[in-house]
Structures are given as C-alpha cells and as structure tokens.
Design an enzyme around this catalytic site. Structure first.
Site, mmCIF file in Angstrom:
data_model
loop_
_atom_site.group_PDB
_atom_site.id
_atom_site.type_symbol
_atom_site.label_atom_id
_atom_site.label_comp_id
_atom_site.label_asym_id
_atom_site.label_seq_id
_atom_site.Cartn_x
_atom_site.Cartn_y
_atom_site.Cartn_z
ATOM 1 N N LYS A 49 0.819 -1.178 -0.043
ATOM 2 C CA LYS A 49 -0.088 0.003 -0.029
ATOM 3 C C LYS A 49 0.818 1.279 0.139
ATOM 4 C CE LYS A 49 -3.825 -2.390 1.949
ATOM 5 N NZ LYS A 49 -4.331 -2.888 3.364
ATOM 6 N N GLN A 93 -4.488 -1.839 9.602
ATOM 7 C CA GLN A 93 -4.554 -2.886 8.882
ATOM 8 C C GLN A 93 -4.944 -4.199 9.910
ATOM 9 O OE1 GLN A 93 -3.218 -3.473 5.908
ATOM 10 N NE2 GLN A 93 -3.528 -5.851 6.160
ATOM 11 N N ASP A 116 -11.504 2.514 4.211
ATOM 12 C CA ASP A 116 -11.867 1.164 3.776
ATOM 13 C C ASP A 116 -13.229 0.763 3.878
ATOM 14 O OD1 ASP A 116 -9.820 -0.652 3.278
ATOM 15 O OD2 ASP A 116 -9.003 -0.964 5.442
#
Ligand code: NAD
Length: 283
Positions: A49, A93, A116
């Site tokens: 990422k 994460q 997200d």
C-alpha cells in the site's frame, strides 16, 4: 476461451489517472496506516500500500505499534489521527494482534477518513445507495466488469461468500446496478444448481478448487476474489482456472485479477477523502 479480466493492467491505467488527479489538489492526499504487531502477511500488505501510494503521489505515514499495545493506546492514536488536519484517510491493517478488538477501533475512526469503508455510518450509507466511499474489493470487482463491458443490469449475479468485507457489500453494488443477486454461503443448498444460472459468478469463499467447470454457465463472467496460499507458498483462487477457462466468457486470474483492483480502489478512496476535506466533491 474466456477473455482474461486483467486487473493488473487495468489497475496500472487507473493509477496513472489517480496520480494526475492527486497532483491537481492544493496539497497531496495523505494516508495514515496503523499497523500493530508483526504479522508477516500484514507487513507485506502495508508495504504494498505504501508503494502504491508513492506511485500515485499520495503521502503515507505508517504508525507501527508493538503487538502488546493496549486497546486504550490504539484508540488514543485513532483519536489523534481523526483530529490531525494533515491526514485525509486512515487505514487500520487487520487482523489486529490477539487480545485487541477490531470493532471498537474501526467504529472510533472518523467516518470522513474511513477509506476502507468499514465504519457503520459508511456501510449504512452504502446500504441506502448513497455511498461516501466504496468498499475496496467489491468496487474493484465492479470496475473490472465495467472495463470489459460486462453488463450487470438485468443479469443474474451469483456470489459465493456473504462476508461483510466482500459478499454482502458486493450484493448491494450489484443490486444498485439492477442486477438480480443470489448470495450463497456455507449453508447454501445445491450451490452448483445456483451457480449454473449465473451470468456473473463471483467466488469469495476461500476454498481452492470450489468452482469447477460444471458449475459455470457457458459464456458467464467468472470473478475469483479468493487468495488462498498453498503449502508451496503459491496463491490460488477458488476457481479451477484451466477447466473453467474454455467454458466461461470472461475470467479473472489469481493473482493479477481482483487483488490489484482492490488496491487501486483504496487509492481512489484516499483521493476522494482528500477532495471532500479540501471542499471539492468532484470524483
Ligand atoms: P470469510 O471467511 O469472511 O467469508 C467466506 C465466506 O464464504 C463465508 O460467507 C462462508 O459462508 C462462505 N463459504 C466458505 N466455504 C464455502 C463453501 N464451500 N460453499 C459456499 N460458501 C462457502 O472470507 P472473506 O474475508 O470474505 O474472504 C474470502 C476470500 O477472499 C479469502 O480467500 C480472502 O483472502 C479473499 N480476499 C481477497 C481480496 C482481494 O483483494 N482479492 C480481498 C478480500 C478478501
């Protein structure tokens, strides 16, 4: 022979566009990544990422926390990032190390920075058909089908897997596009009978070899979301690729299909968050 749905090639094109759009902003977009613990796969994902963001002119700041960080310290960091004017998007994460609960952390995140699309407000907006952000993997699947002009409207869409990450939000996106959706899961009776009706078949079960050629309608678009790591370390999906390739009309490879599209959709969400915060709602 099925046309390969080449997510890697499409993602590269879309990244060039994101880079251009990001450079047009008054200040480059910024993503904060929270990484707790030493999980090897998570370290690899986060590095990927960071690389993607760097390629697109998006700044990243990764907060690495020890595996024994307390829930309170993690929540305090999230609150700091929520208030930080220099941060447009925040990504936690997953999975978190044992002993930490993900849900309160994801719920504490500012919905405006939730790139997200995990916050209940954002999943609620998505369910109402008024999304602020699009969930990355489902949006990646749709963008891939769009790029190859696979229509969803009036088509029978069968999804294997009902997780909050993939199957459920994808069912909402297909429904919003006037597809007719069947959402299957581990308790579904006669899975092959349902998948054989699919014009678009998406598998996100995490079961290698689950989708065999006899489960696929000739000419169907088959999208394999799953990433199963074999004993040899190789990645495979759920679909028996060599057997399904002569039957399907379109087929994603694993790797190189949905994975790169998921990553690009995250970048699009960071760009969107930056635009919204900079008072520009254009996408
Ligand atoms: P999950 O374990 O949360 O959900 C799996 C779903 O599949 C469940 O709803 C379960 O009922 C269903 N299922 C399992 N076995 C089944 C069977 N035999 N028949 C029918 N249904 C079955 O998993 P998830 O987080 O949704 O991820 C699914 C897969 O997708 C994993 O392999 C994951 O690594 C992969 N994934 C890939 C990406 C990407 O970017 N390509 C992103 C997210 C997840």
């Amino acid at each position: 022979m099925a046309v390969k749905l080449d997510g890697a090639a499409l993602a590269a094109k879309l990244k060039a566009r994101i880079r251009e759009d990001a450079s047009a902003l008054s200040r480059p977009p910024a993503l904060a990544v929270v990484l707790a613990g030493e999980d090897a796969a998570s370290q690899i994902y986060v590095r990927g990422k960071e690389r993607d963001c760097a390629e697109c002119g998006i700044r990243t700041r990764t907060h690495r926390l020890p595996a024994d960080v307390s829930q309170e310290a993690l929540l305090a960091l999230i609150n700091d990032l929520n208030r930080d004017e220099d941060v447009d998007g925040v990504l936690v994460q997953l999975p978190l190390p044992e002993g930490l609960e993900a849900r309160p952390v994801l719920h504490a995140l500012s919905p405006e920075k939730d790139v997200d699309c995990f916050h209940p407000l954002n999943t609620g907006l998505l369910a109402l058909g008024e999304p602020r952000f699009l969930p990355c993997t489902p949006a990646g699947v749709l963008a891939l089908l769009d790029a190859y002009e696979v229509p969803v409207r009036r088509r029978r869409c069968v999804i294997i897997g009902r997780s909050h990450l993939v199957g459920r939000p994808l069912a909402q996106l297909f429904t919003a596009r006037d597809g007719t959706v069947t959402l299957c899961h581990s308790k579904t009776n006669d899975l092959p009978g349902l998948t054989r009706q699919a014009d678009i078949l998406v598998s996100a079960a995490g079961c290698p070899g689950l989708v065999t050629a006899d489960m696929v309608k000739p000419g169907a678009a088959v999208v394999d979301v799953s990433m199963n790591r074999g004993a040899d370390g190789k990645l495979t999906g759920d679909v028996d690729y060599p057997a399904v390739e002569p039957v399907a009309g379109f087929l994603t490879p694993v790797p190189g299909g949905v994975g790169p599209m998921t990553r690009v959709c995250l970048l699009q969400n960071v760009l969107r968050a930056a635009r919204l915060r900079q008072g520009e709602s254009r996408d």
